[in-house]
Structure formats: structure tokens, C-alpha cells
Design a protein around this motif. Structure first.
Motif, short mmCIF file in Angstrom:
data_model
loop_
_atom_site.label_atom_id
_atom_site.label_comp_id
_atom_site.label_asym_id
_atom_site.label_seq_id
_atom_site.Cartn_x
_atom_site.Cartn_y
_atom_site.Cartn_z
N ASN A 53 0.80 -1.21 0.00
CA ASN A 53 0.00 0.00 0.00
C ASN A 53 0.84 1.27 0.00
O ASN A 53 0.32 2.34 -0.26
N LYS A 54 2.12 1.17 0.32
CA LYS A 54 2.88 2.41 0.52
C LYS A 54 3.01 3.23 -0.76
O LYS A 54 2.96 4.45 -0.71
N SER A 92 -1.11 -6.18 1.71
CA SER A 92 -0.53 -4.83 1.63
C SER A 92 0.99 -4.81 1.65
O SER A 92 1.59 -3.75 1.73
N GLY A 93 1.64 -5.98 1.56
CA GLY A 93 3.10 -6.01 1.47
C GLY A 93 3.76 -6.19 2.81
O GLY A 93 3.27 -6.94 3.66
N GLY A 94 4.91 -5.52 3.00
CA GLY A 94 5.58 -5.55 4.31
C GLY A 94 6.49 -6.74 4.55
O GLY A 94 7.01 -6.91 5.66
N THR A 122 -5.24 4.74 7.07
CA THR A 122 -5.29 5.54 5.83
C THR A 122 -5.67 4.67 4.62
O THR A 122 -6.50 5.07 3.80
N MET A 123 -5.06 3.48 4.54
CA MET A 123 -5.43 2.58 3.43
C MET A 123 -6.90 2.21 3.53
O MET A 123 -7.61 2.22 2.51
N ASN A 175 7.95 0.56 7.80
CA ASN A 175 7.88 0.35 6.34
C ASN A 175 7.68 1.69 5.63
O ASN A 175 8.16 1.89 4.52
N THR A 214 -5.00 -2.74 9.42
CA THR A 214 -4.89 -1.30 9.61
C THR A 214 -3.80 -0.93 10.61
O THR A 214 -3.67 -1.54 11.67
N GLY A 215 -3.01 0.09 10.23
CA GLY A 215 -2.11 0.77 11.15
C GLY A 215 -2.74 2.11 11.46
O GLY A 215 -3.54 2.25 12.39
N THR A 216 -2.45 3.11 10.61
CA THR A 216 -3.08 4.42 10.79
C THR A 216 -4.53 4.42 10.29
O THR A 216 -5.29 5.33 10.61
N LYS A 221 -0.20 5.03 -1.17
CA LYS A 221 -0.39 6.08 -0.17
C LYS A 221 0.51 7.28 -0.41
O LYS A 221 0.18 8.41 -0.06
N TYR A 239 1.51 -7.16 9.76
CA TYR A 239 0.19 -6.80 9.23
C TYR A 239 -0.56 -7.98 8.61
O TYR A 239 -1.65 -8.34 9.04
C1 LIG Z 1 1.87 0.51 6.51
C2 LIG Z 1 1.25 -0.81 6.29
C3 LIG Z 1 -0.11 -1.07 6.60
C4 LIG Z 1 -1.00 -0.08 7.30
O1 LIG Z 1 -1.47 0.94 6.50
P1 LIG Z 1 -2.28 2.15 7.16
O2 LIG Z 1 -2.70 2.95 6.00
O3 LIG Z 1 -1.32 2.88 8.05
O4 LIG Z 1 -3.38 1.58 7.95
C5 LIG Z 1 -0.62 -2.32 6.31
N1 LIG Z 1 0.16 -3.27 5.77
C6 LIG Z 1 1.46 -3.08 5.48
C7 LIG Z 1 2.25 -4.19 4.94
C8 LIG Z 1 2.05 -1.84 5.74
O5 LIG Z 1 3.36 -1.67 5.48
#
Ligand SMILES: *Cc1c(COP(=O)(O)O)cnc(C)c1O
Length: 296
Positions: free
Chosen positions: A38-39, A280-282, A171-172, A67, A167-169, A42, A252
Motif C-alpha cells: 500500500n505504501k 498490503s506487502g511488508g 489511511t489505506m 515500512n 490497519t495501522g493508521t 499512499k 500486518y
Molecule cells: C503501513 C502498512 C499497513 C497499514 O497501512 P495504514 O494505512 O497505516 O493503515 C498495512 N500493511 C502493510 C504491509 C504496511 O506496510
């Protein structure tokens, strides 16, 4: 897509959801090994805005394993921008893998105490200049959500009943809510412990009609907190790799898949549901584990 990015696609997960629920996963992890997942989505509008405003540097915040920091460093370099990363905590004797990567993409790092890190406005005042464009921690903000809304711009995204992400923040997730069709339910699996402000933080990124989309937050699958990875989670990640050939990360995507598996086992989803999971990767985050922990 930009030239350094690779194609990505959907993968079916047969039997992952039991007999009555189908599950597919969008493999954003395949976009790029560093700005994976997702980065890139974003960051793209932040970088575009920085260039449009004639800025020559981006600055942002993150932890030593972030990340977001690595992706921001890489994407800035690709856009011809300098970058500054403000890092929570004192400088380590030797930078870890994420910070080494960020340095290798030309990011300048500034370490701050945890107290100072909480005072973002002071830090901005201390480190800013006329040429700097600021991006909030984790890429939180409306341009980030706008970029993430494009994750669902592919043919056939409308046939899913549920779209589910970690979800972290948030935003995605806000972006997915923006991009979802009417009637699709968007769900966020929180990887932070007791992050109950998440809902209002996601809502703050939405515009009026989007606020009425169907969305939900699930809080019970953080495994003890951010980046915590007890043996049960590691075992599950190995199982997912062996049965479905999906590599997951400890922060994640493993928690996303674990939560969905448990929810389907508890008949959370109505029969006939079609789930779209967002990978979303990572994966680079797994480098902090002993080598050989996984076969992928
Ligand atoms: C940063 C990240 C997220 C979280 O995204 P947010 O938009 O901050 O919720 C989820 N998965 C991975 C792999 C990430 O690197």
C-alpha cells in the motif's frame, strides 16, 4: 504505473473460507520489494503535491522498523526529491535493516527521544525550511487515502461483498472505503493494541457520502500488540505458505489472514460472501526474524 513497478494480481485461496465463503487476495506485495503494497499508493499524491509546490525535500516520521520510512525514502529518491526521516528513539549503535535501507536511498535521519517525537509541531518547526514538504507519520492524511482508493481500480473489484485489510493508521482503509462500491462492506483488522481511536481517525479522512458506506473494525487480533509475533502466529504463517503459497509478514498481513480465518470458522460472514483480502506487502519486515524461519 511507474516503470519500476511490477504487475500484481488476484490469487484465489481455495477452502480458506470454508464451504460457503470464497476468498481471494490482492497481491500488492508483488508491486515492488521495497515500496511494496500500500505504501506506493499512499505516497503518490504526497510526492506529486511536493513536486507541484516546487519543494525539493520531503520529511516524515516513523519508528526504526517503519515500512513507511523506507518506502518514503525510496519513492522520494525516484521522484528526484531529497528526504528526511525523523525517527522515534535514540540513534542505535548500528542502524537496523530498515534504517540502513532508508540511508541507502539517500534519506537523512534525525533521532528524537520518545517525548520529543510526540511533539510533532515542535519537530516540524525545528527541522523545516521553505523547501520541505511534510508527510505525517505512517502517511496518514487525505492525499494518502486518495492514493489508496485507487487500489480497487481494477476490473472485477465490484463482485466482492467484503473488502478486508490490516490497519495501522487506517489511511489505506479510508481509501478502500472511498473506492468501494455501494453495498460492499470494508473491514479493518487493527494490528495495534486497543487502538480505539481508529474509527474517528478513519472517519476524519472521509467526505460526507463516504461516511455512510458500510465499514467495521475488528480489534481482537493484534497478538499482544504491534509487531508481536508469538509462536502461534509463526505456525499459522507457515501453514498459509504451505497450503496457499501466500507469503505474509509478521506485522500486518499474517494478522489479517488469521483474523479472517477465525471469523469464517465462527460463521461471521453470511453464506455466499465473496471476500477480497488486501495483501498490503511488508514482507521485508520478516528480516528481523532468524533466517530460515520461513521457506519464502
Ligand atoms: C503501513 C502498512 C499497513 C497499514 O497501512 P495504514 O494505512 O497505516 O493503515 C498495512 N500493511 C502493510 C504491509 C504496511 O506496510
Amino acid at each position: 504505473m511507474t516503470d519500476y513497478l511490477q504487475d500484481y494480481g488476484l490469487q484465489k485461496l481455495p477452502e480458506f473460507g470454508g464451504p460457503s465463503v470464497t476468498v481471494e487476495i490482492l497481491r500488492l506485495d508483488q508491486i515492488h520489494p521495497i515500496v511494496s503494497g500500500n505504501k506506493w499508493f499512499k505516497l503518490r499524491y504526497y510526492l506529486a503535491e511536493a513536486l507541484q509546490q516546487g519543494k525539493t525535500r520531503i520529511a516524515t516520521f516513523g519508528g526504526a522498523y517503519s515500512n513507511h520510512i523506507v518506502a518514503a525514502a525510496f519513492a522520494a529518491q525516484k521522484s528526484g526529491l531529497k528526504s528526511l526521516g525523523i525517527i522515534r528513539g535514540e540513534a542505535p549503535d548500528k542502524p537496523g535493516k530498515s534504517l540502513s535501507d532508508a540511508l541507502s536511498y539517500g534519506m537523512e535521519l534525525a533521532f528524537t527521544s520518545r517525548d520529543e517525537f510526540g511533539q510533532k509541531q515542535c519537530l516540524i518547526e525545528r527541522f523545516t525550511d521553505a523547501d520541505t514538504y511534510w508527510i505525517m507519520e505512517g502517511g496518514y492524511g487525505k492525499p494518502g487515502a486518495r492514493g489508496a482508493s485507487e487500489i480497487l481500480d481494477f476490473a472485477g473489484s465490484g463482485r466482492f461483498s467484503h473488502i478486508i485489510c490490516a490497519t495501522g493508521t487506517g489511511t489505506m482503509m479510508a481509501g478502500l472505503i472511498k473506492g468501494a462500491k455501494q453495498g460492499q462492506k470494508v473491514m479493518g483488522i487493527s494490528v495495534l493494541k486497543n487502538h480505539f481511536s481508529l474509527e474517528s481517525e478513519v472517519r476524519a479522512l472521509l467526505e460526507e457520502p463516504e461516511n455512510h458506506q458500510d465499514f467495521a473494525f475488528i480489534h481482537g487480533y493484534h497478538f499482544g500488540g504491534y509487531a508481536k509475533h508469538p509462536p502461534e502466529l509463526i505456525r499459522f504463517m507457515r501453514e498459509v505458505w504451505h497450503k496457499w503459497q501466500v507469503p505474509t509478514d509478521i506485522v500486518y498481513t499474517s494478522k489479517l489472514l488469521f483474523a479472517v480465518k477465525k471469523l469464517t470458522e465462527a460463521s461471521y460472514f453470511p453464506p455466499g460472501s465473496k471476500l477480497l483480502l488486501i495483501h498490503s506487502g511488508g514482507l521485508q519486515g520478516n528480516r528481523s526474524l532468524p533466517s530460515g524461519t520461513f521457506d519464502f
